[in-house]
Design a protein around this motif. Structure first.
Motif, mmCIF file in Angstrom:
data_model
loop_
_atom_site.group_PDB
_atom_site.id
_atom_site.type_symbol
_atom_site.label_atom_id
_atom_site.label_comp_id
_atom_site.label_asym_id
_atom_site.label_seq_id
_atom_site.Cartn_x
_atom_site.Cartn_y
_atom_site.Cartn_z
ATOM 1 N N LYS A 45 0.796 -1.289 0.049
ATOM 2 C CA LYS A 45 -0.099 -0.152 -0.071
ATOM 3 C C LYS A 45 0.831 1.152 -0.007
ATOM 4 C CE LYS A 45 -3.761 2.150 2.630
ATOM 5 N NZ LYS A 45 -4.681 2.167 3.663
ATOM 6 N N PHE A 191 -4.829 -1.131 -2.081
ATOM 7 C CA PHE A 191 -4.960 -2.128 -1.297
ATOM 8 C C PHE A 191 -4.196 -3.451 -1.905
ATOM 9 C CE2 PHE A 191 -7.415 -6.222 -1.087
ATOM 10 C CZ PHE A 191 -7.611 -6.453 -0.055
ATOM 11 N N ASP A 206 -14.252 -7.196 1.372
ATOM 12 C CA ASP A 206 -13.021 -6.262 1.873
ATOM 13 C C ASP A 206 -12.838 -5.155 0.491
ATOM 14 O OD1 ASP A 206 -12.852 -7.112 4.154
ATOM 15 O OD2 ASP A 206 -11.309 -8.881 3.625
ATOM 16 N N GLU A 210 -12.970 -1.102 0.630
ATOM 17 C CA GLU A 210 -11.736 -0.209 0.230
ATOM 18 C C GLU A 210 -12.385 0.858 -0.844
ATOM 19 O OE1 GLU A 210 -8.902 0.087 1.255
ATOM 20 O OE2 GLU A 210 -8.896 -1.319 2.834
ATOM 21 N N SER A 213 -14.722 3.267 0.717
ATOM 22 C CA SER A 213 -13.990 4.294 1.689
ATOM 23 C C SER A 213 -13.341 5.196 0.553
ATOM 24 C CB SER A 213 -12.983 3.794 2.318
ATOM 25 O OG SER A 213 -12.098 4.660 3.074
#
Length: 222
Positions: A45, A191, A206, A210, A213
């Motif tokens: 990341k 990610f 997940d 991400e 967000s």
């Protein structure tokens, strides 16, 4: 049921069908790969991911730079349509594709399989996202996420009707880790997921978390 729960159940079922000496070889092979430290070398990341220029089954070039100009890109690597764990993952991503698109992102899958084989995989699972051929795993090698299927494991695969060279080309036993990345428009990795054990994959929920967000953060900045 979550994707990982399905994968774990499949692993348990598959291992139970193997003779004990074969099962030990498979597990030992995974331990050796884990001990190689390969996962520690993958893009993290905040890193910049190299651009790719790969072809789909129609021979059309697909560029990461073009995709990310439209928004975030989810990039998932899979070993091949011969891998039952990969097939579970691909179907799971197809299930969430509408949500990925609704969040302004694109999804591509990358495999060392030749275009004919990737087309078969795509049609079998009714995939509506790009499946790209990474010939000889050259792009995956640049990212440091490839390994060679060991000579001990090859006959085990062959005994189950898995002909790696039929999918990848003569002498080609290089495959990528089951790695998934999300990159932003400037190629920044947002990610990353990769495991030496191919029975572990990024959870679709997940990925959506991400992307949600990211979209919320962009909205706040406006």
């Amino acid at each position: 049921m979550k994707l990982q729960e399905k994968l774990t159940a499949l692993k348990k079922e598959n291992l139970s069908k193997l003779p004990s000496e074969v099962r030990l070889k498979v597990l030992e092979d995974l331990e050796i790969l884990e001990g190689s430290g390969i996962v520690k070398r993958i893009p993290k990341k905040g890193d910049k991911l190299l651009d790719f220029n790969l072809t789909n089954h129609l021979g059309t070039n697909v560029n990461l730079s073009t995709l990310r100009a439209k928004g975030p890109v989810v990039i998932t690597f899979y070993r091949g349509g011969w891998c039952p764990y990969c097939n579970l993952e691909l179907r799971a991503y197809q299930d969430i594709l509408p949500e990925i698109k609704a969040l302004g992102a694109n999804l591509v899958a990358i495999t060392p399989e030749n275009p004919d084989e990737s087309l078969t995989t795509s049609e079998r699972h009714n995939l509506e996202f790009e499946v790209l051929t990474d010939d000889k795993s050259e792009y995956a090698k640049q990212l440091g996420i490839t390994f060679t299927i060991s000579e001990e494991i090859r006959p085990i695969y062959k005994a189950f009707g898995i002909e790696i060279e039929k999918h990848n080309g003569i002498g080609q036993f290089e495959v990528p880790l089951a790695a998934t990345f999300i990159v932003d428009s400037d190629n920044t990795v947002l990610f990353t997921f990769a495991k030496a054990d191919y029975t572990f994959r990024a959870e679709p929920a997940d990925i959506l978390k991400e992307l949600t967000s990211l979209k919320n953060n962009l909205f706040k900045k406006k």
